[in-house]
Design a protein around this motif. Sequence first.
Motif, PDB file in Angstrom:
ATOM      1  N   VAL A  13       0.868  -1.177   0.000  1.00 19.22           N
ATOM      2  CA  VAL A  13       0.000   0.000   0.000  1.00 19.22           C
ATOM      3  C   VAL A  13       0.904   1.225   0.000  1.00 19.22           C
ATOM      4  N   GLU A  14       0.698   2.097  -0.963  1.00 19.72           N
ATOM      5  CA  GLU A  14       1.522   3.306  -1.041  1.00 19.72           C
ATOM      6  C   GLU A  14       1.210   4.228   0.130  1.00 19.72           C
ATOM      7  N   VAL A  15       2.263   4.752   0.722  1.00 24.61           N
ATOM      8  CA  VAL A  15       2.148   5.715   1.820  1.00 24.61           C
ATOM      9  C   VAL A  15       3.004   6.923   1.452  1.00 24.61           C
ATOM     10  N   PRO A  16       2.786   8.063   2.094  1.00 20.65           N
ATOM     11  CA  PRO A  16       3.590   9.247   1.785  1.00 20.65           C
ATOM     12  C   PRO A  16       5.089   8.977   1.967  1.00 20.65           C
ATOM     13  N   ALA A  17       5.890   9.593   1.141  1.00 24.34           N
ATOM     14  CA  ALA A  17       7.345   9.405   1.190  1.00 24.34           C
ATOM     15  C   ALA A  17       7.934   9.777   2.545  1.00 24.34           C
ATOM     16  N   ASP A  18       7.303  10.709   3.244  1.00 30.75           N
ATOM     17  CA  ASP A  18       7.827  11.157   4.538  1.00 30.75           C
ATOM     18  C   ASP A  18       7.140  10.457   5.720  1.00 30.75           C
ATOM     19  N   ALA A  19       6.466   9.342   5.449  1.00 29.82           N
ATOM     20  CA  ALA A  19       5.762   8.610   6.510  1.00 29.82           C
ATOM     21  C   ALA A  19       6.745   8.047   7.531  1.00 29.82           C
ATOM     22  N   ASP A  20       6.269   7.898   8.760  1.00 25.53           N
ATOM     23  CA  ASP A  20       7.107   7.336   9.821  1.00 25.53           C
ATOM     24  C   ASP A  20       7.336   5.844   9.557  1.00 25.53           C
ATOM     25  N   PRO A  21       8.319   5.241  10.238  1.00 25.10           N
ATOM     26  CA  PRO A  21       8.649   3.833   9.992  1.00 25.10           C
ATOM     27  C   PRO A  21       7.469   2.871  10.179  1.00 25.10           C
ATOM     28  N   GLN A  22       6.623   3.105  11.179  1.00 23.79           N
ATOM     29  CA  GLN A  22       5.481   2.212  11.381  1.00 23.79           C
ATOM     30  C   GLN A  22       4.544   2.267  10.185  1.00 23.79           C
ATOM     31  N   THR A  23       4.248   3.440   9.700  1.00 20.34           N
ATOM     32  CA  THR A  23       3.352   3.592   8.562  1.00 20.34           C
ATOM     33  C   THR A  23       3.949   2.945   7.321  1.00 20.34           C
ATOM     34  N   ARG A  24       5.242   3.123   7.115  1.00 20.93           N
ATOM     35  CA  ARG A  24       5.900   2.500   5.955  1.00 20.93           C
ATOM     36  C   ARG A  24       5.873   0.982   6.070  1.00 20.93           C
ATOM     37  N   LEU A  25       6.091   0.455   7.280  1.00 24.44           N
ATOM     38  CA  LEU A  25       6.051  -0.989   7.490  1.00 24.44           C
ATOM     39  C   LEU A  25       4.650  -1.538   7.228  1.00 24.44           C
ATOM     40  N   LEU A  26       3.642  -0.872   7.751  1.00 18.15           N
ATOM     41  CA  LEU A  26       2.269  -1.309   7.523  1.00 18.15           C
ATOM     42  C   LEU A  26       1.946  -1.334   6.035  1.00 18.15           C
ATOM     43  N   GLY A  27       2.333  -0.279   5.333  1.00 18.58           N
ATOM     44  CA  GLY A  27       2.109  -0.243   3.887  1.00 18.58           C
ATOM     45  C   GLY A  27       2.849  -1.357   3.175  1.00 18.58           C
ATOM     46  N   PHE A  28       4.062  -1.625   3.610  1.00 17.67           N
ATOM     47  CA  PHE A  28       4.868  -2.677   2.984  1.00 17.67           C
ATOM     48  C   PHE A  28       4.182  -4.030   3.074  1.00 17.67           C
ATOM     49  N   ILE A  29       3.601  -4.338   4.231  1.00 17.70           N
ATOM     50  CA  ILE A  29       2.997  -5.659   4.396  1.00 17.70           C
ATOM     51  C   ILE A  29       1.569  -5.731   3.846  1.00 17.70           C
ATOM     52  N   GLY A  30       1.091  -4.623   3.304  1.00 17.78           N
ATOM     53  CA  GLY A  30      -0.217  -4.643   2.662  1.00 17.78           C
ATOM     54  C   GLY A  30      -1.352  -4.102   3.505  1.00 17.78           C
ATOM     55  N   ARG A  31      -1.039  -3.485   4.634  1.00 16.50           N
ATOM     56  CA  ARG A  31      -2.072  -2.858   5.460  1.00 16.50           C
ATOM     57  C   ARG A  31      -2.216  -1.405   5.024  1.00 16.50           C
ATOM     58  N   ASP A  32      -3.435  -0.911   5.033  1.00 18.72           N
ATOM     59  CA  ASP A  32      -3.665   0.484   4.723  1.00 18.72           C
ATOM     60  C   ASP A  32      -3.754   1.260   6.033  1.00 18.72           C
ATOM     61  N   PRO A  33      -2.692   1.965   6.401  1.00 17.60           N
ATOM     62  CA  PRO A  33      -2.671   2.674   7.693  1.00 17.60           C
ATOM     63  C   PRO A  33      -3.735   3.755   7.804  1.00 17.60           C
ATOM     64  N   SER A  34      -4.298   4.185   6.698  1.00 21.67           N
ATOM     65  CA  SER A  34      -5.311   5.244   6.765  1.00 21.67           C
ATOM     66  C   SER A  34      -6.728   4.707   6.642  1.00 21.67           C
ATOM     67  N   TRP A  35      -6.892   3.377   6.631  1.00 22.81           N
ATOM     68  CA  TRP A  35      -8.224   2.785   6.528  1.00 22.81           C
ATOM     69  C   TRP A  35      -9.048   3.200   7.738  1.00 22.81           C
ATOM     70  N   PRO A  36     -10.212   3.786   7.522  1.00 22.58           N
ATOM     71  CA  PRO A  36     -10.991   4.329   8.644  1.00 22.58           C
ATOM     72  C   PRO A  36     -11.787   3.311   9.442  1.00 22.58           C
ATOM     73  N   GLY A  37     -11.985   2.128   8.929  1.00 27.34           N
ATOM     74  CA  GLY A  37     -12.839   1.144   9.607  1.00 27.34           C
ATOM     75  C   GLY A  37     -12.231   0.627  10.897  1.00 27.34           C
ATOM     76  N   ARG A  38     -13.059   0.427  11.878  1.00 26.99           N
ATOM     77  CA  ARG A  38     -12.633  -0.208  13.138  1.00 26.99           C
ATOM     78  C   ARG A  38     -13.694  -1.180  13.531  1.00 26.99           C
TER      79      ARG A  38
END
Length: 70
Positions: free
Chosen positions: A45-70
């Motif tokens: 999942v593409e994340v902003p280039a300046d995203a923090d390491p957690q956000t980049r890791l989540l995107g790498f494994i296929g999680r969408d860190p900005s997904w609003p559902g809970r």
Amino acid sequence: MHTWNLSWATGQDDRLDQDFCAQLLGGMEQMEEALRASGQYGTRVEVPADADPQTRLLGFIGRDPSWPGR
């Protein structure tokens, strides 16, 4: 990542150690082809280039860190 999955799904603090996330991501990126071929990880999942390491890791494994559902 299971820690993140469970804490996020239950509305708890889902912040992970940023240094550890960066370390994991660095190692996983080196074997991305093998990880993707295993079927255990979704499409990146593409994340902003300046995203923090957690956000980049989540995107790498296929999680969408900005997904609003809970």
